[in-house]
Design a protein around this motif. Structure first.
Motif, PDB file in Angstrom:
ATOM      1  N   ASP A 124      47.440  46.164  36.214  1.00  0.00           N
ATOM      2  CA  ASP A 124      47.473  45.726  37.608  1.00  0.00           C
ATOM      3  C   ASP A 124      47.723  46.929  38.514  1.00  0.00           C
ATOM      4  O   ASP A 124      48.101  48.003  38.057  1.00  0.00           O
ATOM      5  N   ARG A 125      47.504  46.731  39.812  1.00  0.00           N
ATOM      6  CA  ARG A 125      47.861  47.705  40.849  1.00  0.00           C
ATOM      7  C   ARG A 125      47.153  49.052  40.697  1.00  0.00           C
ATOM      8  O   ARG A 125      47.730  50.103  40.950  1.00  0.00           O
ATOM      9  N   GLU A 126      45.900  48.990  40.283  1.00  0.00           N
ATOM     10  CA  GLU A 126      45.105  50.214  40.184  1.00  0.00           C
ATOM     11  C   GLU A 126      43.888  50.163  41.095  1.00  0.00           C
ATOM     12  O   GLU A 126      42.959  50.942  40.941  1.00  0.00           O
ATOM     13  N   GLY A 127      43.904  49.228  42.074  1.00  0.00           N
ATOM     14  CA  GLY A 127      42.783  49.094  42.980  1.00  0.00           C
ATOM     15  C   GLY A 127      41.920  47.897  42.636  1.00  0.00           C
ATOM     16  O   GLY A 127      42.192  47.172  41.671  1.00  0.00           O
ATOM     17  N   ASN A 128      40.884  47.682  43.452  1.00  0.00           N
ATOM     18  CA  ASN A 128      40.004  46.529  43.281  1.00  0.00           C
ATOM     19  C   ASN A 128      38.659  46.935  42.674  1.00  0.00           C
ATOM     20  O   ASN A 128      37.912  47.711  43.266  1.00  0.00           O
ATOM     21  N   LEU A 129      38.370  46.385  41.504  1.00  0.00           N
ATOM     22  CA  LEU A 129      37.098  46.690  40.855  1.00  0.00           C
ATOM     23  C   LEU A 129      35.913  46.093  41.596  1.00  0.00           C
ATOM     24  O   LEU A 129      34.768  46.462  41.351  1.00  0.00           O
ATOM     25  N   GLY A 130      36.202  45.163  42.514  1.00  0.00           N
ATOM     26  CA  GLY A 130      35.144  44.584  43.328  1.00  0.00           C
ATOM     27  C   GLY A 130      35.192  45.048  44.777  1.00  0.00           C
ATOM     28  O   GLY A 130      34.684  44.371  45.681  1.00  0.00           O
ATOM     29  N   ASP A 131      35.792  46.210  45.015  1.00  0.00           N
ATOM     30  CA  ASP A 131      35.913  46.753  46.371  1.00  0.00           C
ATOM     31  C   ASP A 131      34.534  46.964  46.982  1.00  0.00           C
ATOM     32  O   ASP A 131      33.606  47.434  46.315  1.00  0.00           O
ATOM     33  N   ALA A 132      34.410  46.622  48.266  1.00  0.00           N
ATOM     34  CA  ALA A 132      33.129  46.754  48.952  1.00  0.00           C
ATOM     35  C   ALA A 132      32.752  48.215  49.174  1.00  0.00           C
ATOM     36  O   ALA A 132      31.567  48.557  49.279  1.00  0.00           O
ATOM     37  N   ASP A 133      33.746  49.089  49.253  1.00  0.00           N
ATOM     38  CA  ASP A 133      33.515  50.516  49.435  1.00  0.00           C
ATOM     39  C   ASP A 133      33.216  51.152  48.080  1.00  0.00           C
ATOM     40  O   ASP A 133      34.063  51.146  47.182  1.00  0.00           O
ATOM     41  N   ALA A 134      32.027  51.701  47.926  1.00  0.00           N
ATOM     42  CA  ALA A 134      31.607  52.245  46.635  1.00  0.00           C
ATOM     43  C   ALA A 134      32.525  53.356  46.146  1.00  0.00           C
ATOM     44  O   ALA A 134      32.817  53.453  44.947  1.00  0.00           O
ATOM     45  N   ALA A 135      33.005  54.199  47.059  1.00  0.00           N
ATOM     46  CA  ALA A 135      33.880  55.299  46.665  1.00  0.00           C
ATOM     47  C   ALA A 135      35.224  54.766  46.172  1.00  0.00           C
ATOM     48  O   ALA A 135      35.764  55.237  45.164  1.00  0.00           O
ATOM     49  N   LYS A 136      35.774  53.772  46.877  1.00  0.00           N
ATOM     50  CA  LYS A 136      37.047  53.186  46.456  1.00  0.00           C
ATOM     51  C   LYS A 136      36.880  52.436  45.136  1.00  0.00           C
ATOM     52  O   LYS A 136      37.775  52.444  44.287  1.00  0.00           O
ATOM     53  N   ARG A 137      35.740  51.787  44.984  1.00  0.00           N
ATOM     54  CA  ARG A 137      35.468  51.055  43.751  1.00  0.00           C
ATOM     55  C   ARG A 137      35.416  52.022  42.562  1.00  0.00           C
ATOM     56  O   ARG A 137      35.988  51.753  41.499  1.00  0.00           O
ATOM     57  N   MET A 138      34.769  53.166  42.751  1.00  0.00           N
ATOM     58  CA  MET A 138      34.692  54.142  41.662  1.00  0.00           C
ATOM     59  C   MET A 138      36.045  54.762  41.383  1.00  0.00           C
ATOM     60  O   MET A 138      36.383  55.043  40.222  1.00  0.00           O
ATOM     61  N   GLN A 139      36.844  54.937  42.434  1.00  0.00           N
ATOM     62  CA  GLN A 139      38.195  55.469  42.223  1.00  0.00           C
ATOM     63  C   GLN A 139      39.030  54.489  41.402  1.00  0.00           C
ATOM     64  O   GLN A 139      39.803  54.880  40.521  1.00  0.00           O
TER      65      GLN A 139
END
Length: 324
Positions: A124-139
């Motif tokens: 948990d708490r490592e970000g959203n795998l479905g984030d709309a921002d591609a860069a944040k999603r890859m992070q």
């Protein structure tokens, strides 16, 4: 012990791609000791059911957060206090130790020294795998790499992740599919599964999550059906939109690589009052699942230790009835 019993015991300890070591005496010609005979009786109790019981660390989250149990002692407590020989870790309880090989080595040693199998890490708490921002999603994908590596080192078969994001169901589904595909591709090289739990919002919609997993289309990407996490939308007084848990489990089981037996409250007969365990476990069996079912007690009426024990008794009762 006859050959068929030895074979059955060996097979009952397998889940997904993970196989942990059998006691040496099972494959030896030497007569078992008194301690080994006791271990055999415990194994036979589990082997007679179509599944094996494990313990999710979240069941003890209040005890751990209160400083009454150290993460390093979780595996030992699981074996000595509950008679359970398989554990499911939660990364929150060793969040800063994901790359600490000395610490992870101690976790592994304590589990193995006590005959406890390490099955998975709930991340948990490592970000959203479905984030709309591609860069944040890859992070977010990259943030999970250390847990894939830690799971491999500990001998786990999976990491449990969340398929969260913002937007419409279709938008989050597309983004989550991309994030999960990228992470699962990385995990393939480690022989680790990436499994998604129904854990709120769209992921608690069984049809939505099963479509996402199908769209990822990788053998090491699957689900962890949880009996209780089917609130799609929260309201002021609780859940405003509850997905049918029985339908949800049925939809997620074809992709299941682990199962979470969520429990909260029990009636006088020891049955969980929110989930019909007999009905759900029949669905689990009908899906052909023969792996581990993890106890995840979240109730407040019983102390955590007692809630775990009550859930174990219920699973054993249901398991015996369905395995007869």
């Amino acid at each position: 012990m006859n050959r068929s019993r030895r074979t059955f015991l060996r097979n009952s300890l397998v889940t997904g791609a993970s196989l942990y070591a059998l006691p040496a005496w099972l494959t030896s010609c030497a007569p078992p000791t008194k301690e080994e005979k006791a271990e055999e009786q415990t194994s036979l109790s589990s082997a007679e059911m179509f599944f094996t019981i494990s313990l999710a660390q979240w069941s003890l989250h209040r005890t751990i957060r209160a400083g009454k149990l150290d993460n390093l002692d979780f595996a030992v407590k699981t074996k000595t206090d509950f008679g359970i020989s398989a554990v499911e870790y939660v990364n929150q309880f060793f969040k800063d130790k994901g790359k600490d090989m000395v610490y992870l080595g101690e976790m592994k040693k304590r589990a193995e020294d006590n005959g406890v199998a390490s099955l998975l890490i709930m991340v948990d708490r490592e970000g959203n795998l479905g984030d709309a921002d591609a860069a944040k999603r890859m992070q977010t994908v990259e943030n999970h790499y250390q847990w894939v590596e830690a799971a491999k080192f500990l001998g786990c078969h999976s990491i449990r992740v969340n398929a969260a994001g913002e937007g419409t169901a279709e938008e989050v589904g597309k983004n989550a599919t991309e994030g999960l595909h990228a992470l699962s591709t990385f995990a393939q090289d480690y022989g680790i599964n990436v499994i998604v739990e129904n854990h709120g919002s769209y992921s608690s919609d069984g049809s939505w999550l099963s479509k996402v997993i199908a769209d990822v289309a990788l053998d090491n990407c699957g689900t962890l059906p949880d009996f209780g996490n089917f609130c799609v939308e929260k309201g002021d007084d609780g859940c405003a939109n509850m997905y049918d848990r029985y339908q949800g489990v049925e939809e997620l089981m074809p992709f299941a690589k682990a199962v979470s037996a969520k429990s909260h409250d029990f009636d006088a007969e020891g049955n969980e009052i929110h989930s019909d365990y007999m009905k759900i476990m029949q669905t689990v069996k009908d899906a052909g699942y023969r792996g581990f079912v993890g106890i995840e007690y979240e109730g407040k009426e019983l102390p955590e230790d007692e809630g775990i024990k009550a859930t174990k008794v219920l699973l054993e009762k249901v398991g015996a009835a369905l395995s007869a």
